[in-house]
Scaffold this motif. Structure first.
Motif, short mmCIF file in Angstrom:
data_model
loop_
_atom_site.label_atom_id
_atom_site.label_comp_id
_atom_site.label_asym_id
_atom_site.label_seq_id
_atom_site.Cartn_x
_atom_site.Cartn_y
_atom_site.Cartn_z
N PRO A 248 0.82 -1.22 0.00
CA PRO A 248 0.00 0.00 0.00
C PRO A 248 0.85 1.27 0.00
O PRO A 248 0.53 2.24 -0.70
CB PRO A 248 -0.81 -0.14 1.30
CG PRO A 248 -0.89 -1.62 1.53
CD PRO A 248 0.44 -2.14 1.09
N PHE A 249 1.93 1.28 0.78
CA PHE A 249 2.83 2.43 0.81
C PHE A 249 3.49 2.63 -0.55
O PHE A 249 3.53 3.75 -1.09
CB PHE A 249 3.89 2.22 1.89
CG PHE A 249 5.07 3.15 1.78
CD1 PHE A 249 4.97 4.47 2.17
CD2 PHE A 249 6.28 2.70 1.27
CE1 PHE A 249 6.06 5.34 2.07
CE2 PHE A 249 7.37 3.54 1.16
CZ PHE A 249 7.25 4.87 1.56
N ILE A 250 3.98 1.55 -1.15
CA ILE A 250 4.68 1.64 -2.43
C ILE A 250 3.73 2.11 -3.53
O ILE A 250 4.06 2.99 -4.33
CB ILE A 250 5.31 0.28 -2.78
CG1 ILE A 250 6.51 0.02 -1.85
CG2 ILE A 250 5.74 0.23 -4.25
CD1 ILE A 250 7.11 -1.36 -1.98
N ALA A 251 2.52 1.54 -3.57
CA ALA A 251 1.56 1.93 -4.60
C ALA A 251 1.19 3.40 -4.48
O ALA A 251 1.12 4.13 -5.48
CB ALA A 251 0.31 1.06 -4.48
N LYS A 252 0.98 3.86 -3.26
CA LYS A 252 0.56 5.24 -3.04
C LYS A 252 1.64 6.22 -3.48
O LYS A 252 1.38 7.21 -4.18
CB LYS A 252 0.21 5.45 -1.56
CG LYS A 252 -0.35 6.82 -1.25
CD LYS A 252 -0.76 6.92 0.19
CE LYS A 252 -1.89 5.97 0.52
NZ LYS A 252 -3.15 6.31 -0.17
N PHE A 253 2.86 5.94 -3.12
CA PHE A 253 3.91 6.91 -3.39
C PHE A 253 4.60 6.71 -4.73
O PHE A 253 5.34 7.56 -5.16
CB PHE A 253 4.89 6.93 -2.22
CG PHE A 253 4.26 7.55 -1.02
CD1 PHE A 253 4.16 8.92 -0.89
CD2 PHE A 253 3.69 6.75 -0.04
CE1 PHE A 253 3.54 9.49 0.19
CE2 PHE A 253 3.06 7.32 1.05
CZ PHE A 253 2.97 8.68 1.16
N ARG A 254 4.31 5.62 -5.38
CA ARG A 254 4.67 5.53 -6.81
C ARG A 254 3.77 6.47 -7.59
O ARG A 254 4.21 7.14 -8.53
CB ARG A 254 4.46 4.10 -7.32
CG ARG A 254 5.69 3.23 -7.30
CD ARG A 254 5.36 2.02 -8.14
NE ARG A 254 6.30 0.96 -7.96
CZ ARG A 254 6.03 -0.29 -8.31
NH1 ARG A 254 4.84 -0.61 -8.79
NH2 ARG A 254 6.95 -1.22 -8.17
N ALA A 255 2.49 6.49 -7.21
CA ALA A 255 1.52 7.32 -7.93
C ALA A 255 1.68 8.80 -7.62
O ALA A 255 1.59 9.66 -8.51
CB ALA A 255 0.11 6.86 -7.58
N GLN A 256 1.94 9.12 -6.35
CA GLN A 256 1.98 10.50 -5.92
C GLN A 256 3.37 11.08 -5.90
O GLN A 256 3.54 12.30 -5.85
CB GLN A 256 1.34 10.62 -4.52
CG GLN A 256 -0.11 10.19 -4.49
CD GLN A 256 -0.70 10.26 -3.09
OE1 GLN A 256 -0.04 10.65 -2.14
NE2 GLN A 256 -1.96 9.88 -2.96
N GLY A 257 4.36 10.21 -5.89
CA GLY A 257 5.75 10.68 -5.77
C GLY A 257 6.13 10.79 -4.30
O GLY A 257 5.32 11.20 -3.47
N VAL A 258 7.33 10.39 -3.99
CA VAL A 258 7.82 10.47 -2.62
C VAL A 258 8.48 11.81 -2.44
O VAL A 258 9.44 12.15 -3.13
CB VAL A 258 8.82 9.34 -2.31
CG1 VAL A 258 9.31 9.43 -0.88
CG2 VAL A 258 8.18 7.99 -2.57
N LYS A 259 7.96 12.62 -1.54
CA LYS A 259 8.47 13.98 -1.32
C LYS A 259 9.48 14.01 -0.16
O LYS A 259 9.38 13.25 0.77
CB LYS A 259 7.30 14.91 -1.00
CG LYS A 259 6.21 14.89 -2.06
CD LYS A 259 6.68 15.48 -3.38
CE LYS A 259 5.50 15.55 -4.37
NZ LYS A 259 5.91 16.06 -5.67
#
Length: 259
Positions: A248-259
């Protein structure tokens, strides 16, 4: 007879006095050494995280250099594993092992292929930035069963959150020359560039008995003579990069970008 009783009493008293003194010395030593032990444990953790991020070579190997490099480039953040969202919390106070024993702070996985029994609701992830303040690496802690006990380690991923930089184990009780080969630099060197997921998003990273074939972007050679440890590594990766782990963490921040 009274002389014998007096001698016996003195002997017992002497033994008790020695025991008390020894107990006091041990307690004093434990208290005095606790800060040093805590500092050494933290240094080892920082060293392993830098190694997973392929940044250990940026230090001169000294404790001072390791700490300075870690503080300059690495940011620890708390994550709710179910939602994949960052949450408030102090990463320095987080203890995965303690949380996993607390029924209020952990759950029993539905598919416990890693053999961890319970999984903490939260985790700490490590964002590793470059000199331009861009996230280059994300280091994720993992834990799963080996042959004899749980094995703890870190997986460093490139910013795509799929390409492996390093897989570094930090704590295990595997057999020297067999399962303990997870610490062998030659085996560690097989990981960089491997992919965790295939194009369909399925976890494909695994250890291959008999050796991975040329061009296999997901497979790494299994540990010779250590089938159960090798299976444990594969199952650990399958679990932690699956739905009950970091997916879930990887999917979310692949889509949104890790800031």
């Amino acid at each position: 007879m009274s002389a014998n009783k007096e001698t016996f009493g003195k002997t017992v008293g002497f033994v008790l006095a020695v025991c008390v003194v020894c107990a006091l010395l041990v307690s004093f030593a434990a208290v005095q050494l606790k800060p040093l032990q805590t500092a050494n444990k933290l240094l080892d953790k920082q060293t392993k995280i830098l190694e997973a991020a392929n940044l250990l070579s940026a230090t001169d190997g000294s404790a001072k250099s390791i700490v300075a490099t870690f503080e300059k480039y690495v940011e620890a953040k708390m994550v709710d594993l179910d939602s994949g969202e960052f949450i408030e919390g102090n990463p320095d106070l987080f203890d995965e092992r303690r949380n996993s024993r607390d029924l209020a702070k952990s759950d029993k996985p539905q598919n416990d292929i890693a053999g961890i029994n319970r999984r903490s609701h939260d985790a700490v992830v490590y964002l590793v930035r470059n000199d331009n303040n861009q996230v280059e690496t994300v280091v994720l802690p993992i834990v799963g069963s080996g042959l004899w006990d749980l094995m703890h380690g870190y997986v460093g991923l490139e910013a795509d959150l799929n390409t492996v930089k390093n897989v570094i184990y930090s704590d295990h009780k595997e057999t020297p020359g067999l399962g303990a080969e997870v610490l062998n630099p030659k085996w560690i060197a097989l990981w960089p560039g491997k992919k965790i997921y295939d194009q369909a998003g399925e976890v494909k990273a695994r250890l291959v008995k008999g050796g991975a074939k040329a061009g296999d972007i997901h497979g790494v050679d299994a540990l010779s003579g250590a089938t159960l440890t090798s299976n444990g590594v594969t199952n650990t990766l399958q679990f932690w990069f699956g739905e009950e782990g970091y997916k879930p963490f990887i999917a979310k921040f692949r889509a949104q970008g890790v800031k």
